[in-house]
Design a protein around this motif. Structure first.
Motif, PDB file in Angstrom:
ATOM      1  N   LEU A  20       0.978  -1.256   0.091  1.00 50.85           N
ATOM      2  CA  LEU A  20       0.019  -0.103   0.046  1.00 50.85           C
ATOM      3  C   LEU A  20       0.768   1.414   0.097  1.00 50.85           C
ATOM      4  O   LEU A  20       0.596   2.251  -0.614  1.00 50.85           O
ATOM      5  CB  LEU A  20      -1.010   0.069   1.364  1.00 50.85           C
ATOM      6  CG  LEU A  20      -2.117  -0.992   1.252  1.00 50.85           C
ATOM      7  CD1 LEU A  20      -2.685  -0.910   2.641  1.00 50.85           C
ATOM      8  CD2 LEU A  20      -3.157  -0.500   0.046  1.00 50.85           C
ATOM      9  N   ILE A  31       2.726   1.525  -3.576  1.00 49.92           N
ATOM     10  CA  ILE A  31       1.695   1.719  -4.849  1.00 49.92           C
ATOM     11  C   ILE A  31       1.322   3.270  -4.752  1.00 49.92           C
ATOM     12  O   ILE A  31       1.385   3.781  -5.747  1.00 49.92           O
ATOM     13  CB  ILE A  31       0.618   0.856  -4.809  1.00 49.92           C
ATOM     14  CG1 ILE A  31       0.910  -0.584  -4.927  1.00 49.92           C
ATOM     15  CG2 ILE A  31      -0.492   1.274  -5.751  1.00 49.92           C
ATOM     16  CD1 ILE A  31      -0.044  -1.594  -4.662  1.00 49.92           C
ATOM     17  N   THR A  32       1.110   3.626  -3.521  1.00 50.69           N
ATOM     18  CA  THR A  32       0.829   5.114  -3.357  1.00 50.69           C
ATOM     19  C   THR A  32       1.977   5.997  -3.343  1.00 50.69           C
ATOM     20  O   THR A  32       1.604   7.344  -2.982  1.00 50.69           O
ATOM     21  CB  THR A  32      -0.268   5.424  -2.244  1.00 50.69           C
ATOM     22  OG1 THR A  32       0.260   5.005  -0.931  1.00 50.69           O
ATOM     23  CG2 THR A  32      -1.504   4.548  -2.507  1.00 50.69           C
ATOM     24  N   GLN A  33       3.060   5.656  -2.748  1.00 48.43           N
ATOM     25  CA  GLN A  33       4.144   6.233  -2.296  1.00 48.43           C
ATOM     26  C   GLN A  33       3.994   7.373  -1.107  1.00 48.43           C
ATOM     27  O   GLN A  33       4.370   8.539  -1.072  1.00 48.43           O
ATOM     28  CB  GLN A  33       4.749   7.116  -3.359  1.00 48.43           C
ATOM     29  CG  GLN A  33       5.410   6.239  -4.621  1.00 48.43           C
ATOM     30  CD  GLN A  33       6.777   5.611  -3.902  1.00 48.43           C
ATOM     31  OE1 GLN A  33       7.626   6.366  -3.374  1.00 48.43           O
ATOM     32  NE2 GLN A  33       7.029   4.300  -4.025  1.00 48.43           N
ATOM     33  N   LEU A  34       2.964   6.840  -0.205  1.00 46.33           N
ATOM     34  CA  LEU A  34       2.687   7.474   0.822  1.00 46.33           C
ATOM     35  C   LEU A  34       3.274   6.859   2.283  1.00 46.33           C
ATOM     36  O   LEU A  34       3.498   5.825   2.191  1.00 46.33           O
ATOM     37  CB  LEU A  34       1.224   7.381   1.137  1.00 46.33           C
ATOM     38  CG  LEU A  34       0.521   8.270   0.287  1.00 46.33           C
ATOM     39  CD1 LEU A  34      -1.220   7.989   0.250  1.00 46.33           C
ATOM     40  CD2 LEU A  34       0.685   9.815   0.514  1.00 46.33           C
ATOM     41  N   MET A  85      -1.263   6.938   4.966  1.00 45.14           N
ATOM     42  CA  MET A  85      -1.728   5.941   4.328  1.00 45.14           C
ATOM     43  C   MET A  85      -3.090   5.224   5.022  1.00 45.14           C
ATOM     44  O   MET A  85      -4.122   4.995   4.383  1.00 45.14           O
ATOM     45  CB  MET A  85      -0.943   4.856   3.952  1.00 45.14           C
ATOM     46  CG  MET A  85      -1.109   3.859   3.306  1.00 45.14           C
ATOM     47  SD  MET A  85       0.377   2.500   3.550  1.00 45.14           S
ATOM     48  CE  MET A  85      -0.524   1.208   4.858  1.00 45.14           C
TER      49      MET A  85
END
Lengths: 317, 317
Positions: A200, A203-206, A211
């Motif tokens: 997660l 994929i989001t680079q958070l 997140m």
């Protein structure tokens, strides 16, 4: 192996985890050889390991090599390469390992110890690593938090005495170690947490804090954890009851952390996702357990990996 | 409503879908008003709709407005705003709709027709849109392929004659129309395909061809489709048996296509994901059906949306 702090230690895979534990042992007086990629090895040779700790910032003198054969003479080898490189790295060190060496496996994933053990005759001991560390640049390690290990014997391949000696040795170097009677459960608990966070975040680079506050994200994490726990159970691993609650808490403890998988994708490097969510998917398929949430996360990370331009491969990384 | 091609047509939401069908009707002689954002309306007023078709490239004369009240006098309104704007746009047109107007709803999603109908007293007819279209720039539509509709009565709110008249009118404008006895099933089939493609393409920013060849991607799509079909079935919708096979074929037919959700994310615009995978998740929760694959995709798109800087909102879009 006793409490002799002058024993040689080799670290195979001088990334952030390897440099942290190797650096802590070196600071405590061990002779440490860091084996890694040329970009880091050149920096180590020039000015030591730049160890940016929470309370210190030092250049730690170390030996360094790009060759797996540099494990020669070490009685303790910290095995820290990526899970993608396990077999190859294990085969590379096998002919050079001292007869009385011990391999301590600090990798993510739950099956790496068996995969190493299949290639080397010396005992391999799994360690579950809890450390937030990062390579900031060539030869430059930054420590963000924790730095402790859980170790244990897998199928009784080492005695309690060996484990206690290792523990004593690490704790003299300010590395807390817990010896577990059920290290498989500890490895799986780490795997489950990695499955819930790494993809997660990648994929989001958070970072974990932003997140986990996303719409529906805790539900997704629960799906991921429940699937992985079902696979663990069917694999005969006894898991504690509070895994989900503990998993959620990681984001509170490390709100600014990006997962290692996120860091790999951001750098265009292959990730360990095949040994995290991908492992749960494969084991689930073998055991007849549905893993749709893990499968979606795995497939997405693989798509993003395949999209990235790859830097030239080098071993060990 | 007869076959009088001079009837006024209003298109609410002059995006790619609205411009395509409005543009085709205008080319066939209808008086068409495109209602949209200022950037497009200015271009329409200056030089008409730039319609880059498969076999022609024309400036099509149209009326244009930024105001929902411009539906006044239209006997056919093509409702083409985003699913996120349905209630607001429906409420805006309600006081201005001609008493004998018909609203044809060309939106994605399976519940938009009911949501419009709750705000307007004129009959709302659902249409399932099959068209690959894109706004290339201000007032500039590009048509990539198809351009046909499936329409039908929802709960018998219009007669077979009305539907046949609409079909005849569109077909005179080279828009193939199929009148379906089970339009709910058609709407769900489109929803299922959107659930399988839109989020995966959006999260990875990949076209369908490269996306579907990814490791495990077809398995993820199967999970997504099976969850959505279970929700459809529990909602009383009768679905054909070959939905999965038809879904896989879309990537063959449109290998270079990026989903509308991918285009929205790339442009920093809010997507319709709450009405695609998000709808399946919500209905699944209401019906007690697990939807882990749809949930993971929905949560990821929401995270990526929340990360993006948003342009100032404008209505209708």
């Amino acid at each position: 192996m006793g409490a002799d702090t002058s024993d040689r230690v080799a670290v195979l895979g001088a990334g952030a985890v390897g440099c942290y534990f190797g650096g802590m042992l070196a600071r405590a007086g061990h002779k440490v050889t860091l084996i890694g990629r040329p970009v880091h090895v050149e920096a180590f040779r020039k000015s030591g390991l730049h160890f940016e700790g929470l309370k210190f910032d030092e250049q730690v003198p170390v030996e360094a090599s790009t060759e797996a054969s540099a494990v020669r003479g070490a009685r303790l080898v910290l095995f820290c390469v990526k899970s993608t490189d396990t077999e190859q790295a294990a085969a590379q060190i096998a002919p050079h390992l001292a007869a009385d060496a011990i391999v301590l496996n600090l990798q993510n994933g739950v099956d790496n110890t068996e995969r190493i053990q299949a290639k080397v005759s010396q005992p391999v001991i799994p360690a579950v690593v809890y450390a937030a560390t990062e390579m900031k640049g060539p030869g430059h390690l930054k420590h963000h938090g924790r730095g402790d290990l859980v170790i244990g014997s897998l199928n009784g391949n080492v005695s309690a005495e060996v484990l206690q000696n290792l523990k004593a040795r690490f704790e003299k170097a300010s590395i807390p170690v817990q010896v577990s009677d059920n290290v498989s459960s500890e490895l799986w608990a780490k795997l489950v947490a990695n499955c819930a966070y790494n993809a997660l975040s990648a994929i989001t680079q958070l970072p974990y804090g932003r997140m986990i506050d996303g719409i529906g994200v805790r539900d997704v994490m629960r799906d991921v954890v429940e699937e992985a726990l079902a696979v663990a159970k069917a694999s005969g691993v006894q898991m504690p009851p509070d895994v989900l609650a503990r998993t959620y808490k990681i984001a509170q403890a490390m709100p600014t952390q990006h997962s290692s998988t996120a860091q790999d994708l951001a750098r265009g490097k292959p990730s360990e996702i095949d040994h995290l969510n991908g492992y749960v998917v494969r084991r689930g398929e073998a055991l007849g357990i549905a893993t749709p949430a893990n499968r979606a996360l795995h497939a997405l990370v693989k798509l993003l990996e395949a999209k990235l331009p790859r830097p030239p491969a080098s071993r060990p990384s």
